[in-house]
Design a protein around this motif. Sequence first.
Motif, PDB file in Angstrom:
ATOM      1  N   SER A   1       0.838  -1.197   0.000  1.00 53.72           N
ATOM      2  CA  SER A   1       0.000   0.000   0.000  1.00 53.72           C
ATOM      3  C   SER A   1       0.872   1.246   0.000  1.00 53.72           C
ATOM      4  N   VAL A   2       0.269   2.351  -0.423  1.00 55.71           N
ATOM      5  CA  VAL A   2       0.987   3.632  -0.471  1.00 55.71           C
ATOM      6  C   VAL A   2       0.113   4.711   0.163  1.00 55.71           C
ATOM      7  N   PHE A   3       0.747   5.801   0.585  1.00 58.86           N
ATOM      8  CA  PHE A   3      -0.034   6.942   1.061  1.00 58.86           C
ATOM      9  C   PHE A   3       0.731   8.221   0.752  1.00 58.86           C
ATOM     10  N   LEU A   4      -0.007   9.301   0.727  1.00 63.78           N
ATOM     11  CA  LEU A   4       0.613  10.607   0.517  1.00 63.78           C
ATOM     12  C   LEU A   4      -0.198  11.650   1.276  1.00 63.78           C
ATOM     13  N   ILE A   5       0.507  12.524   1.993  1.00 64.87           N
ATOM     14  CA  ILE A   5      -0.122  13.646   2.698  1.00 64.87           C
ATOM     15  C   ILE A   5       0.522  14.914   2.151  1.00 64.87           C
ATOM     16  N   VAL A   6      -0.298  15.903   1.852  1.00 62.86           N
ATOM     17  CA  VAL A   6       0.261  17.154   1.324  1.00 62.86           C
ATOM     18  C   VAL A   6      -0.644  18.306   1.757  1.00 62.86           C
ATOM     19  N   HIS A   7      -0.046  19.488   1.928  1.00 66.06           N
ATOM     20  CA  HIS A   7      -0.871  20.674   2.170  1.00 66.06           C
ATOM     21  C   HIS A   7      -1.632  20.998   0.881  1.00 66.06           C
ATOM     22  N   SER A   8      -2.895  21.356   1.022  1.00 66.93           N
ATOM     23  CA  SER A   8      -3.723  21.649  -0.155  1.00 66.93           C
ATOM     24  C   SER A   8      -3.071  22.712  -1.028  1.00 66.93           C
TER      25      SER A   8
ATOM     26  N   ALA B   1     -15.591  19.340  -9.813  1.00 63.32           N
ATOM     27  CA  ALA B   1     -15.269  20.781  -9.807  1.00 63.32           C
ATOM     28  C   ALA B   1     -16.512  21.578  -9.416  1.00 63.32           C
ATOM     29  N   ARG B   2     -17.683  21.165  -9.937  1.00 63.51           N
ATOM     30  CA  ARG B   2     -18.941  21.856  -9.600  1.00 63.51           C
ATOM     31  C   ARG B   2     -19.287  21.664  -8.128  1.00 63.51           C
ATOM     32  N   SER B   3     -19.044  20.459  -7.626  1.00 64.14           N
ATOM     33  CA  SER B   3     -19.441  20.110  -6.268  1.00 64.14           C
ATOM     34  C   SER B   3     -18.711  20.976  -5.228  1.00 64.14           C
ATOM     35  N   ALA B   4     -17.528  21.438  -5.588  1.00 65.59           N
ATOM     36  CA  ALA B   4     -16.756  22.264  -4.649  1.00 65.59           C
ATOM     37  C   ALA B   4     -17.452  23.584  -4.348  1.00 65.59           C
ATOM     38  N   ARG B   5     -18.360  24.007  -5.243  1.00 65.07           N
ATOM     39  CA  ARG B   5     -19.012  25.324  -5.058  1.00 65.07           C
ATOM     40  C   ARG B   5     -19.931  25.348  -3.856  1.00 65.07           C
ATOM     41  N   ARG B   6     -20.300  24.152  -3.348  1.00 64.74           N
ATOM     42  CA  ARG B   6     -21.225  24.141  -2.185  1.00 64.74           C
ATOM     43  C   ARG B   6     -20.525  24.576  -0.904  1.00 64.74           C
ATOM     44  N   PHE B   7     -19.199  24.626  -0.892  1.00 62.92           N
ATOM     45  CA  PHE B   7     -18.479  25.057   0.315  1.00 62.92           C
ATOM     46  C   PHE B   7     -18.417  26.580   0.361  1.00 62.92           C
ATOM     47  N   ALA B   8     -18.901  27.171   1.440  1.00 61.73           N
ATOM     48  CA  ALA B   8     -18.941  28.631   1.533  1.00 61.73           C
ATOM     49  C   ALA B   8     -17.541  29.206   1.755  1.00 61.73           C
ATOM     50  N   ARG B   9     -16.717  28.514   2.528  1.00 63.01           N
ATOM     51  CA  ARG B   9     -15.378  29.044   2.859  1.00 63.01           C
ATOM     52  C   ARG B   9     -14.363  28.644   1.789  1.00 63.01           C
ATOM     53  N   THR B  10     -13.542  29.622   1.363  1.00 64.03           N
ATOM     54  CA  THR B  10     -12.524  29.369   0.333  1.00 64.03           C
ATOM     55  C   THR B  10     -11.600  28.233   0.752  1.00 64.03           C
ATOM     56  N   ALA B  11     -11.220  28.214   2.020  1.00 57.64           N
ATOM     57  CA  ALA B  11     -10.273  27.190   2.491  1.00 57.64           C
ATOM     58  C   ALA B  11     -10.900  25.793   2.385  1.00 57.64           C
ATOM     59  N   ASP B  12     -12.189  25.688   2.689  1.00 52.89           N
ATOM     60  CA  ASP B  12     -12.860  24.379   2.603  1.00 52.89           C
ATOM     61  C   ASP B  12     -12.979  23.940   1.145  1.00 52.89           C
ATOM     62  N   ARG B  13     -13.243  24.926   0.264  1.00 53.90           N
ATOM     63  CA  ARG B  13     -13.330  24.613  -1.173  1.00 53.90           C
ATOM     64  C   ARG B  13     -11.994  24.069  -1.675  1.00 53.90           C
ATOM     65  N   LEU B  14     -10.925  24.739  -1.256  1.00 50.02           N
ATOM     66  CA  LEU B  14      -9.591  24.299  -1.687  1.00 50.02           C
ATOM     67  C   LEU B  14      -9.299  22.888  -1.173  1.00 50.02           C
ATOM     68  N   ASP B  15      -9.618  22.630   0.084  1.00 51.68           N
ATOM     69  CA  ASP B  15      -9.364  21.279   0.641  1.00 51.68           C
ATOM     70  C   ASP B  15     -10.158  20.213  -0.124  1.00 51.68           C
TER      71      ASP B  15
ATOM     72  N   SER C   1      -8.902  11.677   2.814  1.00 48.81           N
ATOM     73  CA  SER C   1      -9.229  12.438   4.018  1.00 48.81           C
ATOM     74  C   SER C   1      -8.710  13.864   3.846  1.00 48.81           C
ATOM     75  N   ARG C   2      -9.370  14.796   4.499  1.00 44.56           N
ATOM     76  CA  ARG C   2      -8.892  16.189   4.455  1.00 44.56           C
ATOM     77  C   ARG C   2      -9.158  16.848   5.801  1.00 44.56           C
ATOM     78  N   SER C   3      -8.287  17.759   6.201  1.00 46.90           N
ATOM     79  CA  SER C   3      -8.483  18.470   7.467  1.00 46.90           C
ATOM     80  C   SER C   3      -7.659  19.742   7.484  1.00 46.90           C
ATOM     81  N   LYS C   4      -8.324  20.865   7.578  1.00 46.95           N
ATOM     82  CA  LYS C   4      -7.680  22.159   7.876  1.00 46.95           C
ATOM     83  C   LYS C   4      -6.432  22.422   7.046  1.00 46.95           C
ATOM     84  N   GLY C   5      -6.537  22.317   5.737  1.00 43.80           N
ATOM     85  CA  GLY C   5      -5.410  22.696   4.867  1.00 43.80           C
ATOM     86  C   GLY C   5      -4.510  21.554   4.461  1.00 43.80           C
ATOM     87  N   ALA C   6      -4.796  20.334   4.923  1.00 48.97           N
ATOM     88  CA  ALA C   6      -3.984  19.175   4.518  1.00 48.97           C
ATOM     89  C   ALA C   6      -4.893  18.088   3.951  1.00 48.97           C
TER      90      ALA C   6
END
Length: 245
Positions: A10-17, A39-53, A106-111
């Motif tokens: 198995s492999v994994f990768l963690i990166v800042h958004s 790409a369309r689905s991301a528009r439902r997030f009100a906060r820019t940071a959440d959209r990016l994540d 998985s995503r959390s607070k910029g990662a």
Amino acid sequence: MNNRNPPAGSVFLIVHSADLEAACAPAGGLAACLSPAEARSARRFARTADRLDYLASHALFRLVAAHRLGHGFAEAPQLEVSRRCAGCGSTGHGKPAVAGASLSLSRSKGAVMVAAGPEGTQVGADIEGIPDALHSGFDHYVASAAEREALAPGDISARIRLWVAKEAVLKAAGLGLSVPPAGVHLAGNPADDNHPALRAESPAHPQVHGLTADFVPAPPGYTAAVSAAGTTSLTRLTLADLLAA
Ligand SMILES: CC(C)(COP(=O)(O)OP(=O)(O)OC[C@H]1O[C@@H](n2cnc3c(N)ncnc32)[C@H](O)[C@@H]1OP(=O)(O)O)[C@@H](O)C(=O)NCCC(=O)NCCS
């Protein structure tokens, strides 16, 4: 497409958004890795940071899937991603999948984080930014009775370690939080990075019972774990691995 054989383990990768966004910029940005629906689905997030994540997590999911399947960056947006909830059988929600590999995101607070294994194996990934405080019901929701006894008052890091290890296991099983984490006991020492994997004990949930979780290196301020049943090794990928092809 190239003919590289998928790795056996198995492999994994963690990166800042933001780092993934910057790395993908020369090739058209995160959207160049995604399906139009994502790409369309991301528009439902009100906060820019959440959209990016959201965008970064799904771009990473597709890039790791493409790498796993021996494809390059260009094929990532074309991969067919399906979903199935192991709890109710719905294909409208639940764990995302791509034919030929087993994946978890998985995503959390910029990662963002993705783990992948051979098709048919159970893989779960979870990353969490360590918060300054936890809600008062945290211990009863997350920890088994024995785990609650072992937790030192105020030790937020220890509690987040339990949380990510349990989420990784529950995501590997495809059940997510439809199983209360407190109903799963982790055998082993969650405080020790070098122990053999923690083992989930949950006789009431046979899909979860016996799955294991390993902590993996995460950026400062985060904790992350992978559950990968039936594979012999767990290797950390780099962005260069994904973007090379
Ligand atoms: C999935 C879940 C574990 C997410 O936890 P979280 O810490 O908030 O979020 P994370 O960023 O770590 O993970 C989110 C990703 O987990 C994946 N996921 C969703 N359901 C999953 C499941 N049943 N098993 C494994 N992975 C799942 C998805 O990829 C999701 O991201 P996406 O919706 O953008 O594709 C949690 O929200 C959950 O279990 N929800 C479903 C509860 C449920 O099953 N209810 C009953 C439905 S019948």
